[in-house]
Design an enzyme around this catalytic site. Structure first.
Site, short mmCIF file in Angstrom:
data_model
loop_
_atom_site.label_atom_id
_atom_site.label_comp_id
_atom_site.label_asym_id
_atom_site.label_seq_id
_atom_site.Cartn_x
_atom_site.Cartn_y
_atom_site.Cartn_z
N LYS A 155 7.28 -22.73 3.94
CA LYS A 155 7.40 -22.41 5.37
C LYS A 155 8.47 -21.33 5.59
O LYS A 155 8.30 -20.43 6.41
CB LYS A 155 7.74 -23.68 6.18
CG LYS A 155 6.67 -24.75 6.19
CD LYS A 155 5.37 -24.33 6.85
CE LYS A 155 5.49 -24.15 8.33
NZ LYS A 155 4.17 -23.80 8.94
N TYR A 177 7.39 -27.70 0.20
CA TYR A 177 6.83 -27.49 1.55
C TYR A 177 7.74 -26.59 2.38
O TYR A 177 7.31 -25.56 2.91
CB TYR A 177 6.64 -28.84 2.26
CG TYR A 177 6.47 -28.71 3.77
CD1 TYR A 177 5.32 -28.13 4.31
CD2 TYR A 177 7.46 -29.16 4.65
CE1 TYR A 177 5.17 -27.98 5.70
CE2 TYR A 177 7.32 -29.03 6.03
CZ TYR A 177 6.16 -28.44 6.55
OH TYR A 177 6.02 -28.30 7.91
N THR A 216 9.14 -24.87 11.14
CA THR A 216 9.70 -26.22 11.15
C THR A 216 11.21 -26.19 10.98
O THR A 216 11.77 -25.24 10.41
CB THR A 216 9.07 -27.03 9.99
OG1 THR A 216 9.83 -28.22 9.76
CG2 THR A 216 9.06 -26.24 8.68
N ASP A 217 11.86 -27.26 11.45
CA ASP A 217 13.32 -27.38 11.23
C ASP A 217 13.66 -27.49 9.74
O ASP A 217 14.79 -27.23 9.34
CB ASP A 217 13.88 -28.58 12.00
CG ASP A 217 13.25 -29.92 11.64
OD1 ASP A 217 12.28 -29.95 10.85
OD2 ASP A 217 13.73 -30.96 12.16
N GLU A 218 12.66 -27.87 8.93
CA GLU A 218 12.95 -28.12 7.52
C GLU A 218 13.34 -26.86 6.75
O GLU A 218 13.89 -26.95 5.66
CB GLU A 218 11.76 -28.84 6.85
CG GLU A 218 11.45 -30.14 7.57
CD GLU A 218 10.46 -31.06 6.87
OE1 GLU A 218 10.36 -31.00 5.64
OE2 GLU A 218 9.81 -31.84 7.58
P1 NAD Z 1 -1.77 -31.01 9.81
O1 NAD Z 1 -1.65 -31.15 8.33
O2 NAD Z 1 -2.10 -32.20 10.63
O3 NAD Z 1 -2.88 -29.89 10.16
C1 NAD Z 1 -2.98 -28.68 9.47
C2 NAD Z 1 -4.32 -28.05 9.83
O4 NAD Z 1 -4.41 -26.78 9.16
C3 NAD Z 1 -5.53 -28.86 9.38
O5 NAD Z 1 -6.50 -28.90 10.41
C4 NAD Z 1 -6.06 -28.10 8.17
O6 NAD Z 1 -7.46 -28.25 7.97
C5 NAD Z 1 -5.69 -26.67 8.55
N1 NAD Z 1 -5.56 -25.78 7.39
C6 NAD Z 1 -4.89 -26.03 6.23
N2 NAD Z 1 -5.01 -24.98 5.40
C7 NAD Z 1 -5.75 -24.04 6.06
C8 NAD Z 1 -6.19 -22.73 5.72
N3 NAD Z 1 -5.90 -22.17 4.54
N4 NAD Z 1 -6.91 -22.04 6.62
C9 NAD Z 1 -7.23 -22.59 7.83
N5 NAD Z 1 -6.86 -23.83 8.19
C10 NAD Z 1 -6.10 -24.55 7.31
O7 NAD Z 1 -0.40 -30.34 10.30
P2 NAD Z 1 0.40 -30.52 11.66
O8 NAD Z 1 1.30 -31.67 11.54
O9 NAD Z 1 -0.54 -30.42 12.80
O10 NAD Z 1 1.31 -29.21 11.60
C11 NAD Z 1 0.86 -27.98 12.18
C12 NAD Z 1 1.93 -26.93 11.95
O11 NAD Z 1 3.16 -27.34 12.53
C13 NAD Z 1 2.22 -26.68 10.46
O12 NAD Z 1 2.43 -25.30 10.27
C14 NAD Z 1 3.52 -27.44 10.21
O13 NAD Z 1 4.27 -26.83 9.19
C15 NAD Z 1 4.20 -27.30 11.55
N6 NAD Z 1 5.14 -28.40 11.92
C16 NAD Z 1 4.75 -29.69 11.84
C17 NAD Z 1 5.63 -30.70 12.24
C18 NAD Z 1 5.23 -32.15 12.21
O14 NAD Z 1 6.08 -33.01 12.44
N7 NAD Z 1 3.97 -32.49 11.98
C19 NAD Z 1 6.92 -30.37 12.66
C20 NAD Z 1 7.28 -29.02 12.73
C21 NAD Z 1 6.38 -28.05 12.35
P1 TYD Z 2 7.39 -37.60 7.03
O1 TYD Z 2 6.58 -38.22 8.12
O2 TYD Z 2 6.73 -37.38 5.69
O3 TYD Z 2 8.01 -36.25 7.60
P2 TYD Z 2 9.11 -35.25 6.94
O4 TYD Z 2 9.27 -35.56 5.51
O5 TYD Z 2 8.46 -33.92 7.16
O6 TYD Z 2 10.36 -35.46 7.74
O7 TYD Z 2 8.67 -38.51 6.76
C1 TYD Z 2 9.62 -38.78 7.77
C2 TYD Z 2 10.75 -39.53 7.14
O8 TYD Z 2 10.26 -40.81 6.71
C3 TYD Z 2 11.31 -38.87 5.89
O9 TYD Z 2 12.72 -39.07 5.86
C4 TYD Z 2 10.65 -39.61 4.74
C5 TYD Z 2 10.46 -41.00 5.30
N1 TYD Z 2 9.28 -41.74 4.79
C6 TYD Z 2 9.43 -43.03 4.27
O10 TYD Z 2 10.54 -43.59 4.22
N2 TYD Z 2 8.31 -43.69 3.84
C7 TYD Z 2 7.07 -43.12 3.88
O11 TYD Z 2 6.08 -43.76 3.43
C8 TYD Z 2 6.94 -41.79 4.41
C9 TYD Z 2 5.59 -41.12 4.48
C10 TYD Z 2 8.07 -41.14 4.87
#
Ligand code: NAD
Ligand code: TYD
Length: 338
Positions: free
Chosen positions: A155, A151, A126-128
């Site tokens: 990562k 988090y 992630t960018d984070e």
């Molecule tokens: P999500 O929380 O929707 O899904 C995570 C999945 O992983 C779930 O299906 C969960 O059951 C499974 N899981 C959790 N722990 C596990 C374990 N120990 N063994 C096997 N499976 C397990 O997450 P997402 O938003 O789909 O993100 C997927 C990946 O992309 C993550 O690694 C996250 O850090 C990364 N990512 C997410 C975003 C975003 O905006 N959502 C952005 C950049 C990177």
């Molecule tokens: P989020 O979807 O939790 O993603 P991330 O923290 O990984 O960027 O949040 C996106 C942005 O929205 C973040 O700046 C936090 C803000 N946010 C709120 O203002 N209210 C909310 O209820 C949530 C869940 C997030």
């Protein structure tokens, strides 16, 4: 290509599995997912029932015995690791599961994949991991890792372990670092689906702090494209940034969402800020453009409309993932098929 996808029942994993099986008739996918609160087996149930190139296994990436069994020698061309605890607010409440899955689980997966001679390992980061930006500039792949939340620290830990597996063992690991995804199947604790749900129920929309924090938004299909290109064309040992070129303040995004839904801005409620809240994320993804030919294809305005339309058409999904009903449903589903 035979792939092991982990975390395929989550938001991005679900979209990735669907797209890859649709696009590549010669690919088969084994999906290993623990089914935490964020994992929903129903997302891909139609594939389980109709597509013999898809196979689901419930299990934990931290389980060495299970992984060594699944991966048997040189049987997989690649592993794509989406499995993670993914919500910043939950990591603030309790960092432990983030270390267990995101760091220890990822290391276990790397180790098993290396021992079993998997051809390639794509780790989804992630960018984070880069921390936060001020008003100017963007993250590049050479920006130092400076994570601020439990988090993002977990990562970053996994990213460093990936680097070590490449440098130490020559194991072909690649990393993708992407900005905030949005689209179908996102669990409704994240900003866009949460705000959608509250707005539709005429409940307050909790905006953290002054709503001035900036995120870059990428439609989930474009992230999946980035992962696919990394898998097919990326260089071993290299990290690739991906973004949507759509920087928005949170308040701007929430106002746009309310206007699409025809709901009043009076629903917006400013609440106490998230501790350690990163101010701004922005991605320089020129490496992915130049080396992989990556270009985001969905602009934010149309992506947001498509996403809200998906949630409107999938009210049952929203209800299921939020209630115990989903688990009860799955228990009876297993029983019926036992
Ligand atoms: P999500 O929380 O929707 O899904 C995570 C999945 O992983 C779930 O299906 C969960 O059951 C499974 N899981 C959790 N722990 C596990 C374990 N120990 N063994 C096997 N499976 C397990 O997450 P997402 O938003 O789909 O993100 C997927 C990946 O992309 C993550 O690694 C996250 O850090 C990364 N990512 C997410 C975003 C975003 O905006 N959502 C952005 C950049 C990177
Ligand atoms: P989020 O979807 O939790 O993603 P991330 O923290 O990984 O960027 O949040 C996106 C942005 O929205 C973040 O700046 C936090 C803000 N946010 C709120 O203002 N209210 C909310 O209820 C949530 C869940 C997030």
């Amino acid at each position: 290509m035979k792939l092991l996808v982990t975390g395929g029942c989550g938001f991005i994993g679900t979209n990735f599995v669907r797209r890859m099986l649709g696009k590549h008739p010669d690919w088969s996918i084994v999906n290993l997912d623990k089914l935490t609160y964020a994992g929903n087996r129903l997302n891909l149930l139609d594939l389980e029932e109709t597509n013999d190139r898809y196979h689901f296994i419930q299990g934990d990436i931290g389980d060495r015995t299970l992984l060594m069994d699944i991966l048997s020698d040189a049987a997989f061309d690649a592993v794509v690791n989406f499995a993670a605890e993914s919500h910043v607010d939950r990591s603030i409440n309790d960092p432990s599961p983030f270390v267990t899955t995101n760091v220890q689980g990822a290391q276990n997966l790397l180790e098993c994949a290396r021992r079993r001679k998997v051809g390639r390992f794509v780790h989804i980061s992630t960018d984070e991991v880069y921390g936060t930006l001020g008003d100017e500039g963007k993250f590049t792949e050479t920006t130092p890792l400076a994570p601020n939340s439990p988090y993002s620290a977990s990562k970053a830990g996994a990213d460093l372990m990936c680097r070590a597996y490449f440098e130490t063992y020559g194991f072909p690991v690649l990393i993708t670092r992407c900005s905030n995804n949005y689209g179908p199947y996102q669990f409704p604790e994240k900003l866009i689906p949460l705000m959608y749900m509250n707005a539709m129920a005429d409940k307050p929309l909790p905006v953290y702090g002054d709503g001035g924090n900036v995120r870059d938004w990428i439609y989930v299909d474009d992230h999946c494209l980035g992962v696919e290109l990394t898998l097919l064309k990326g260089r071993d040992g290299v990290a690739y940034n991906f973004g949507g070129d759509a920087e928005k303040t949170n308040i701007e995004l929430v106002r746009t969402l309310l206007s699409i839904l025809g709901k009043p801005e009076s629903l917006i409620t400013f609440v106490e800020d998230r501790p350690g809240h990163d101010q701004r994320y922005a991605m320089d993804f020129s490496r992915a453009e130049e080396e992989l030919g990556f270009v985001p294809t969905v602009d934010f305005a149309s992506g947001l409309k498509k996403t809200l339309a998906w949630y409107a058409a999938n009210g049952t999904w929203l209800e299921q993932v939020q209630s115990g009903e989903y688990r009860t449903f799955m228990e009876s589903w297993y029983e019926e098929r036992a």
